[in-house]
Design a protein around this motif. Sequence first.
Motif, PDB file in Angstrom:
ATOM      1  N   ALA A  17       0.831  -1.206   0.000  1.00 46.26           N
ATOM      2  CA  ALA A  17       0.000   0.000   0.000  1.00 46.26           C
ATOM      3  C   ALA A  17       0.865   1.255   0.000  1.00 46.26           C
ATOM      4  O   ALA A  17       0.577   2.232  -0.703  1.00 46.26           O
ATOM      5  CB  ALA A  17      -0.937  -0.006   1.201  1.00 46.26           C
ATOM      6  N   THR A  18       1.935   1.240   0.808  1.00 42.11           N
ATOM      7  CA  THR A  18       2.836   2.389   0.867  1.00 42.11           C
ATOM      8  C   THR A  18       3.530   2.611  -0.465  1.00 42.11           C
ATOM      9  O   THR A  18       3.604   3.735  -0.977  1.00 42.11           O
ATOM     10  CB  THR A  18       3.894   2.184   1.966  1.00 42.11           C
ATOM     11  N   ILE A  19       4.041   1.527  -1.053  1.00 42.56           N
ATOM     12  CA  ILE A  19       4.757   1.634  -2.331  1.00 42.56           C
ATOM     13  C   ILE A  19       3.817   2.107  -3.430  1.00 42.56           C
ATOM     14  O   ILE A  19       4.176   2.977  -4.236  1.00 42.56           O
ATOM     15  CB  ILE A  19       5.386   0.277  -2.701  1.00 42.56           C
ATOM     16  N   ASN A  20       2.607   1.579  -3.464  1.00 43.78           N
ATOM     17  CA  ASN A  20       1.649   1.993  -4.491  1.00 43.78           C
ATOM     18  C   ASN A  20       1.295   3.469  -4.361  1.00 43.78           C
ATOM     19  O   ASN A  20       1.110   4.171  -5.363  1.00 43.78           O
ATOM     20  CB  ASN A  20       0.383   1.140  -4.409  1.00 43.78           C
ATOM     21  N   SER A  21       1.199   3.956  -3.133  1.00 40.57           N
ATOM     22  CA  SER A  21       0.902   5.378  -2.941  1.00 40.57           C
ATOM     23  C   SER A  21       2.059   6.240  -3.430  1.00 40.57           C
ATOM     24  O   SER A  21       1.850   7.331  -3.984  1.00 40.57           O
ATOM     25  CB  SER A  21       0.605   5.677  -1.468  1.00 40.57           C
ATOM     26  N   GLU A  22       3.292   5.759  -3.260  1.00 39.63           N
ATOM     27  CA  GLU A  22       4.459   6.489  -3.751  1.00 39.63           C
ATOM     28  C   GLU A  22       4.493   6.513  -5.279  1.00 39.63           C
ATOM     29  O   GLU A  22       4.804   7.545  -5.891  1.00 39.63           O
ATOM     30  CB  GLU A  22       5.738   5.861  -3.192  1.00 39.63           C
ATOM     31  N   ILE A  23       4.146   5.390  -5.895  1.00 40.28           N
ATOM     32  CA  ILE A  23       4.125   5.333  -7.361  1.00 40.28           C
ATOM     33  C   ILE A  23       3.005   6.214  -7.912  1.00 40.28           C
ATOM     34  O   ILE A  23       3.158   6.856  -8.962  1.00 40.28           O
ATOM     35  CB  ILE A  23       3.958   3.885  -7.851  1.00 40.28           C
ATOM     36  N   ARG A  24       1.871   6.266  -7.220  1.00 43.43           N
ATOM     37  CA  ARG A  24       0.789   7.158  -7.654  1.00 43.43           C
ATOM     38  C   ARG A  24       1.248   8.614  -7.626  1.00 43.43           C
ATOM     39  O   ARG A  24       0.904   9.404  -8.520  1.00 43.43           O
ATOM     40  CB  ARG A  24      -0.453   6.968  -6.777  1.00 43.43           C
ATOM     41  N   LEU A  25       2.028   8.962  -6.599  1.00 45.71           N
ATOM     42  CA  LEU A  25       2.565  10.325  -6.530  1.00 45.71           C
ATOM     43  C   LEU A  25       3.536  10.572  -7.680  1.00 45.71           C
ATOM     44  O   LEU A  25       3.516  11.644  -8.301  1.00 45.71           O
ATOM     45  CB  LEU A  25       3.260  10.550  -5.194  1.00 45.71           C
ATOM     46  N   LEU A  26       4.389   9.587  -7.978  1.00 43.41           N
ATOM     47  CA  LEU A  26       5.319   9.709  -9.097  1.00 43.41           C
ATOM     48  C   LEU A  26       4.556   9.968 -10.394  1.00 43.41           C
ATOM     49  O   LEU A  26       4.920  10.866 -11.185  1.00 43.41           O
ATOM     50  CB  LEU A  26       6.159   8.436  -9.219  1.00 43.41           C
ATOM     51  N   ARG A  27       3.515   9.213 -10.631  1.00 41.63           N
ATOM     52  CA  ARG A  27       2.723   9.385 -11.848  1.00 41.63           C
ATOM     53  C   ARG A  27       2.033  10.754 -11.862  1.00 41.63           C
ATOM     54  O   ARG A  27       1.885  11.369 -12.923  1.00 41.63           O
ATOM     55  CB  ARG A  27       1.690   8.263 -11.971  1.00 41.63           C
ATOM     56  N   GLN A  28       1.616  11.224 -10.696  1.00 42.24           N
ATOM     57  CA  GLN A  28       0.979  12.536 -10.620  1.00 42.24           C
ATOM     58  C   GLN A  28       1.964  13.640 -11.010  1.00 42.24           C
ATOM     59  O   GLN A  28       1.606  14.571 -11.748  1.00 42.24           O
ATOM     60  CB  GLN A  28       0.466  12.780  -9.200  1.00 42.24           C
ATOM     61  N   ILE A  29       3.208  13.528 -10.532  1.00 42.34           N
ATOM     62  CA  ILE A  29       4.224  14.527 -10.861  1.00 42.34           C
ATOM     63  C   ILE A  29       4.585  14.461 -12.342  1.00 42.34           C
ATOM     64  O   ILE A  29       4.703  15.498 -13.016  1.00 42.34           O
ATOM     65  CB  ILE A  29       5.467  14.320  -9.982  1.00 42.34           C
ATOM     66  N   LEU A  30       4.741  13.246 -12.871  1.00 45.62           N
ATOM     67  CA  LEU A  30       5.068  13.092 -14.286  1.00 45.62           C
ATOM     68  C   LEU A  30       3.905  13.558 -15.164  1.00 45.62           C
ATOM     69  O   LEU A  30       4.122  14.109 -16.253  1.00 45.62           O
ATOM     70  CB  LEU A  30       5.422  11.633 -14.590  1.00 45.62           C
ATOM     71  N   SER A  31       2.681  13.337 -14.704  1.00 44.92           N
ATOM     72  CA  SER A  31       1.516  13.810 -15.446  1.00 44.92           C
ATOM     73  C   SER A  31       1.510  15.329 -15.524  1.00 44.92           C
ATOM     74  O   SER A  31       1.159  15.913 -16.562  1.00 44.92           O
ATOM     75  CB  SER A  31       0.233  13.305 -14.779  1.00 44.92           C
ATOM     76  N   TRP A  32       1.918  15.964 -14.432  1.00 44.81           N
ATOM     77  CA  TRP A  32       2.035  17.435 -14.428  1.00 44.81           C
ATOM     78  C   TRP A  32       3.067  17.875 -15.461  1.00 44.81           C
ATOM     79  O   TRP A  32       2.874  18.873 -16.166  1.00 44.81           O
ATOM     80  CB  TRP A  32       2.433  17.899 -13.027  1.00 44.81           C
ATOM     81  N   ALA A  33       4.153  17.110 -15.573  1.00 42.61           N
ATOM     82  CA  ALA A  33       5.187  17.430 -16.561  1.00 42.61           C
ATOM     83  C   ALA A  33       4.649  17.295 -17.986  1.00 42.61           C
ATOM     84  O   ALA A  33       4.955  18.111 -18.856  1.00 42.61           O
ATOM     85  CB  ALA A  33       6.402  16.527 -16.361  1.00 42.61           C
ATOM     86  N   VAL A  34       3.837  16.271 -18.226  1.00 44.38           N
ATOM     87  CA  VAL A  34       3.232  16.092 -19.547  1.00 44.38           C
ATOM     88  C   VAL A  34       2.316  17.271 -19.869  1.00 44.38           C
ATOM     89  O   VAL A  34       2.337  17.808 -20.982  1.00 44.38           O
ATOM     90  CB  VAL A  34       2.449  14.764 -19.609  1.00 44.38           C
ATOM     91  N   ASP A  35       1.514  17.686 -18.899  1.00 42.32           N
ATOM     92  CA  ASP A  35       0.585  18.800 -19.110  1.00 42.32           C
ATOM     93  C   ASP A  35       1.314  20.100 -19.434  1.00 42.32           C
ATOM     94  O   ASP A  35       0.745  20.986 -20.087  1.00 42.32           O
ATOM     95  CB  ASP A  35      -0.287  19.002 -17.869  1.00 42.32           C
ATOM     96  N   HIS A  36       2.558  20.206 -18.966  1.00 41.19           N
ATOM     97  CA  HIS A  36       3.338  21.425 -19.199  1.00 41.19           C
ATOM     98  C   HIS A  36       4.388  21.234 -20.290  1.00 41.19           C
ATOM     99  O   HIS A  36       5.354  21.998 -20.385  1.00 41.19           O
ATOM    100  CB  HIS A  36       4.000  21.883 -17.894  1.00 41.19           C
ATOM    101  N   ASP A  37       4.185  20.206 -21.116  1.00 39.11           N
ATOM    102  CA  ASP A  37       5.049  19.946 -22.279  1.00 39.11           C
ATOM    103  C   ASP A  37       6.520  19.755 -21.896  1.00 39.11           C
ATOM    104  O   ASP A  37       7.421  20.095 -22.664  1.00 39.11           O
ATOM    105  CB  ASP A  37       4.931  21.089 -23.299  1.00 39.11           C
ATOM    106  N   LEU A  38       6.743  19.191 -20.714  1.00 43.17           N
ATOM    107  CA  LEU A  38       8.112  18.897 -20.288  1.00 43.17           C
ATOM    108  C   LEU A  38       8.457  17.430 -20.517  1.00 43.17           C
ATOM    109  O   LEU A  38       9.627  17.054 -20.474  1.00 43.17           O
ATOM    110  CB  LEU A  38       8.281  19.229 -18.794  1.00 43.17           C
ATOM    111  N   LEU A  39       7.430  16.616 -20.770  1.00 39.22           N
ATOM    112  CA  LEU A  39       7.598  15.177 -20.905  1.00 39.22           C
ATOM    113  C   LEU A  39       6.616  14.672 -21.954  1.00 39.22           C
ATOM    114  O   LEU A  39       5.509  15.201 -22.093  1.00 39.22           O
ATOM    115  CB  LEU A  39       7.335  14.502 -19.552  1.00 39.22           C
ATOM    116  N   HIS A  40       7.034  13.654 -22.705  1.00 40.87           N
ATOM    117  CA  HIS A  40       6.174  13.128 -23.763  1.00 40.87           C
ATOM    118  C   HIS A  40       5.092  12.196 -23.231  1.00 40.87           C
ATOM    119  O   HIS A  40       3.923  12.332 -23.567  1.00 40.87           O
ATOM    120  CB  HIS A  40       7.019  12.404 -24.821  1.00 40.87           C
ATOM    121  N   LYS A  41       5.448  11.218 -22.400  1.00 42.00           N
ATOM    122  CA  LYS A  41       4.470  10.250 -21.904  1.00 42.00           C
ATOM    123  C   LYS A  41       4.938   9.660 -20.581  1.00 42.00           C
ATOM    124  O   LYS A  41       6.111   9.751 -20.228  1.00 42.00           O
ATOM    125  CB  LYS A  41       4.234   9.139 -22.927  1.00 42.00           C
ATOM    126  N   ILE A  42       3.989   9.053 -19.900  1.00 40.54           N
ATOM    127  CA  ILE A  42       4.271   8.458 -18.585  1.00 40.54           C
ATOM    128  C   ILE A  42       4.383   6.950 -18.740  1.00 40.54           C
ATOM    129  O   ILE A  42       3.511   6.323 -19.353  1.00 40.54           O
ATOM    130  CB  ILE A  42       3.140   8.782 -17.591  1.00 40.54           C
TER     131      ILE A  42
END
Length: 384
Positions: free
Chosen positions: A148-173
């Motif tokens: 549960a702890t690890i999954n919550s950390e990965i969800r946060l990682l995806r949230q940060i990377l998703s923010w990067a995609v929205d701001h054209d800093l990253l192509h895909k997650i």
Amino acid sequence: MANNEALKIGPFRIAPRIRDGQQSGKWFLDIPPHVSLEGRRTRRSFDTKSEAMSEARQLLRSLQIDGALRGFHRPVAGITFSELSQRWLSTQADRVATQKKRVISLQTHAFRLKALLGPLADLDIERISAKDIVDYQKIRLAVGRSPATINSEIRLLRQILSWAVDHDLLHKIPKVEPIPEPRKRLSVPTIEEIVRVVAALPPNLALLIRFLAETGCRKGEAFSLTWADVDELHNAILIRRKAGWTPKTAHSDRDVFVGATLMKELVAAKHAALKQALDDRASASLVFLGRGGGRMWNFEKALATAIKKAGVTRDGAEMHITPHMLRKAHATWLKQRGVDDVILQPRLGHAPGSRVTAYNYVHLPSEAMKSTIIDLETERTNLD
């Protein structure tokens, strides 16, 4: 080709190492930035040409088989995960300042981010691959962190990377399968047991525990409750945003209806508080106060003492009851009474159709499952 000449294997270049204008006898393998995991040109030294060639062939094979998985083909973004995280945290602080995010949520995310930054901090965000995330999962499991702890950390990682995609800093997650989370078997207290615990508590804490058990409110909702939130006319508790406190989600803003007896006790407590008030701002004062009249924070010792006095046990030991367990107990009691999730979810402040209610909050006792027993022999005898 002469044995001492440079050569290329795919994108990799192998050449003799030159020192003082002469070959040193060693060889180096040149890895260009567009296929380097570090995102920059790197060189590896080998004692022989054959060793360098063997390594180059293995790397080339890895590119061919695993290239898409690891993202070798992607251009670098020029931004490390550490730098991206700092930018993201800054935007989240702005959201807190504009009341779009709770302070506690930002604190929780900052804590989880520390774990992510350990192995990922210096990686270019375009080079964070599914393999890197799976490796992170393995590392965290190895140090004893729960799924549960690890999954919550990965969800946060995806949230940060998703923010990067929205701001054209990253192509895909990268997509990664979460670690299965076994459902915890939790034994919640019965209504009768909580009645005994309440009877063993001092009056101020007895009212708080009764409130939590009868409403299913979160601890933070109870601790932030003011007398202005107690609607005597409609026997309701109003969970609302206020200065210094924000409900957990948009669905947490709700009215929680209570029984006449609990409302009567709350009104009596309110009148007692009004008599002690020194100004006309008493309606904005907190309902549940801690020692010295300040904000309530912790009452675990007093609750543990009452549990012991009431003789509430599980498996031969005193039961450990927390405010969150009282919330789950409330959900379980209502479910046992046949309350549908359509009613239960808004009462708890969950989103309509949320799976969290049934999966994490309702814990039916084993005795309740006995009603599911089917005995064909008994049925046959009744037919005869």
